[in-house]
Write an enzyme that holds these catalytic residues in place. Structure first.
Site, PDB file in Angstrom:
ATOM      1  N   ALA A   1      -1.581  -6.955  -3.483  1.00 14.37           N
ATOM      2  CA  ALA A   1      -1.935  -6.958  -4.899  1.00 14.37           C
ATOM      3  C   ALA A   1      -0.647  -7.214  -5.667  1.00 14.37           C
ATOM      4  O   ALA A   1       0.430  -6.797  -5.233  1.00 14.37           O
ATOM      5  CB  ALA A   1      -2.509  -5.602  -5.292  1.00 14.37           C
TER       6      ALA A   1
ATOM      7  N   MET B   1       5.297  -4.914  -4.446  1.00 10.89           N
ATOM      8  CA  MET B   1       6.195  -3.995  -3.731  1.00 10.89           C
ATOM      9  C   MET B   1       6.066  -4.104  -2.209  1.00 10.89           C
ATOM     10  O   MET B   1       6.347  -3.141  -1.499  1.00 10.89           O
ATOM     11  CB  MET B   1       5.879  -2.559  -4.151  1.00 10.89           C
ATOM     12  CG  MET B   1       5.931  -2.305  -5.644  1.00 10.89           C
ATOM     13  SD  MET B   1       5.436  -0.616  -6.004  1.00 10.89           S
ATOM     14  CE  MET B   1       5.198  -0.693  -7.776  1.00 10.89           C
TER      15      MET B   1
ATOM     16  N   TYR C   1       9.101   2.060   0.276  1.00 10.28           N
ATOM     17  CA  TYR C   1       9.261   3.152  -0.710  1.00 10.28           C
ATOM     18  C   TYR C   1       8.620   4.461  -0.257  1.00 10.28           C
ATOM     19  O   TYR C   1       8.852   5.498  -0.864  1.00 10.28           O
ATOM     20  CB  TYR C   1       8.725   2.738  -2.086  1.00 10.28           C
ATOM     21  CG  TYR C   1       7.234   2.487  -2.148  1.00 10.28           C
ATOM     22  CD1 TYR C   1       6.304   3.522  -2.047  1.00 10.28           C
ATOM     23  CD2 TYR C   1       6.734   1.196  -2.309  1.00 10.28           C
ATOM     24  CE1 TYR C   1       4.944   3.285  -2.100  1.00 10.28           C
ATOM     25  CE2 TYR C   1       5.376   0.950  -2.371  1.00 10.28           C
ATOM     26  CZ  TYR C   1       4.495   2.005  -2.258  1.00 10.28           C
ATOM     27  OH  TYR C   1       3.150   1.762  -2.295  1.00 10.28           O
TER      28      TYR C   1
ATOM     29  N   SER D   1      -2.981  -3.357  -0.849  1.00  9.35           N
ATOM     30  CA  SER D   1      -3.732  -2.608  -1.861  1.00  9.35           C
ATOM     31  C   SER D   1      -4.886  -3.451  -2.390  1.00  9.35           C
ATOM     32  O   SER D   1      -4.708  -4.624  -2.710  1.00  9.35           O
ATOM     33  CB  SER D   1      -2.841  -2.264  -3.050  1.00  9.35           C
ATOM     34  OG  SER D   1      -1.866  -1.348  -2.676  1.00  9.35           O
TER      35      SER D   1
ATOM     36  N   HIS E   1      -5.516   2.341   0.850  1.00  8.30           N
ATOM     37  CA  HIS E   1      -5.132   1.804   2.162  1.00  8.30           C
ATOM     38  C   HIS E   1      -5.838   2.645   3.220  1.00  8.30           C
ATOM     39  O   HIS E   1      -5.524   3.827   3.383  1.00  8.30           O
ATOM     40  CB  HIS E   1      -3.616   1.878   2.372  1.00  8.30           C
ATOM     41  CG  HIS E   1      -2.850   0.901   1.530  1.00  8.30           C
ATOM     42  ND1 HIS E   1      -2.144  -0.142   2.060  1.00  8.30           N
ATOM     43  CD2 HIS E   1      -2.709   0.824   0.198  1.00  8.30           C
ATOM     44  CE1 HIS E   1      -1.585  -0.829   1.069  1.00  8.30           C
ATOM     45  NE2 HIS E   1      -1.906  -0.252  -0.066  1.00  8.30           N
TER      46      HIS E   1
HETATM   47  N1  HPA Z   1       4.192  -4.593 -10.046  1.00  7.11           N
HETATM   48  C1  HPA Z   1       4.488  -4.258  -8.779  1.00  7.11           C
HETATM   49  N2  HPA Z   1       3.572  -4.132  -7.840  1.00  7.11           N
HETATM   50  C2  HPA Z   1       2.296  -4.369  -8.158  1.00  7.11           C
HETATM   51  C3  HPA Z   1       1.912  -4.721  -9.454  1.00  7.11           C
HETATM   52  C4  HPA Z   1       2.916  -4.842 -10.460  1.00  7.11           C
HETATM   53  O1  HPA Z   1       2.652  -5.140 -11.631  1.00  7.11           O
HETATM   54  N3  HPA Z   1       0.561  -4.882  -9.426  1.00  7.11           N
HETATM   55  C5  HPA Z   1       0.150  -4.635  -8.168  1.00  7.11           C
HETATM   56  N4  HPA Z   1       1.199  -4.327  -7.389  1.00  7.11           N
END
Ligand code: HPA
Length: 272
Positions: free
Chosen positions: A113, A211, A85, A30, A61
């Protein structure tokens, strides 16, 4: 996982992909969608056409495989990832790494990310992933053992190759980018975490949370592929941030960091 399903995936890739191993595979997460600079594009394939992969359902994406050259390096890039997920099982999640393995690729850069847990982190910082905590109890290896993918009980002492982490630090230093070593906590999503979960991950030693990445990293490591993990902190994690979390914030932080990401990846490629 159905290992046989990857035969038809691999069969979809033209011979040019297997003529010479890529110097590196890159998997863009991401916010990283526009992080690549290419000299010559050898081949582009759309995810939705690749058997077993399917289009990413996540905004930001792009969903394209690109084989290209950049400054003499041959790169196999997966622009966009599938996540567990999304509900399509493990196959689409690890498929990019499995195809890299079949191409003979021995190094992969996994980007993502993340939410910052360590108080030193600010949105826009980079974290060079040195280890992870899998908070989910999930693993792509649960199921029948496939010898091509390594040992039944793969060693995970150094998932993220030290040398590659050092090269990323060298790039960050040269470019004047804020980047620190960190431990990535993998949560399954798609819900963001609760503040109590973030406090628990912090107590366990996590610096950032996200994630993705861990399934691909353990798969690559077990298969003998060297892994580099690079995370862009897009937000402060739940409870540290004073606002509710949203994917829009993640995408916006990626956009803001676009130019830096390009330079970072380019400089890293040159050091390989
Ligand atoms: N939590 C989980 N996944 C993420 C986050 C977060 O704060 N920021 C970007 N991906």
């Amino acid at each position: 996982m159905n290992a046989k399903s990857f035969d038809s995936t691999a069969g979809y890739f033209p011979d040019v992909c297997f003529e010479r191993p890529p110097d590196i595979g890159i998997l863009l997460g991401s916010g990283w969608g526009e992080a690549l600079q290419m000299d010559d594009v050898i081949l582009r394939l759309t995810y939705s056409e690749i058997p077993g992969l399917g289009a990413s359902t996540v905004v930001g994406h792009s969903g394209e495989f690109v084989l290209y050259t950049r400054r003499g390096r041959r790169v196999a890039a997966w622009c966009g990832r599938r996540h567990y997920y999304e509900g399509a099982g493990w196959e689409p999640v690890v498929l990019p790494v499995e195809i890299l393995r079949r191409m003979g690729c021995s190094t992969v850069l996994l980007t993502n990310a993340s939410g910052g847990i360590n108080p030193a982190l600010r949105p826009g910082d980079f974290v060079i992933i040195r280890d992870h905590i899998n908070t989910t109890g999930l693993s792509p290896f649960i199921g029948e053992h496939v010898p091509e993918w390594g040992a039944r009980f793969p060693d995970m002492t150094e998932v993220y190759a030290r040398r590659l982490a050092e090269l990323m630090h060298a790039s960050a230093n040269r470019l004047g980018v804020r980047a620190m070593d960190g431990v990535y906590a993998y949560a399954s999503g798609p819900c963001y975490e609760t503040p109590a979960e973030i406090r628990a991950y912090k107590a366990q030693g996590a610096d950032v949370v996200g994630m993705s990445t861990v399934p691909e990293a353990v798969f690559a490591k077990a298969c003998g592929i060297k892994v580099a993990g690079l995370s862009l902190v897009t937000n402060l994690a739940a409870g540290i941030s004073l606002r509710p979390l949203s994917h829009d914030e993640v995408v916006a932080a990626g956009d803001a960091a676009k130019a830096v990401m390009r330079d970072f990846i380019d400089d890293f490629l040159a050091r390989l």
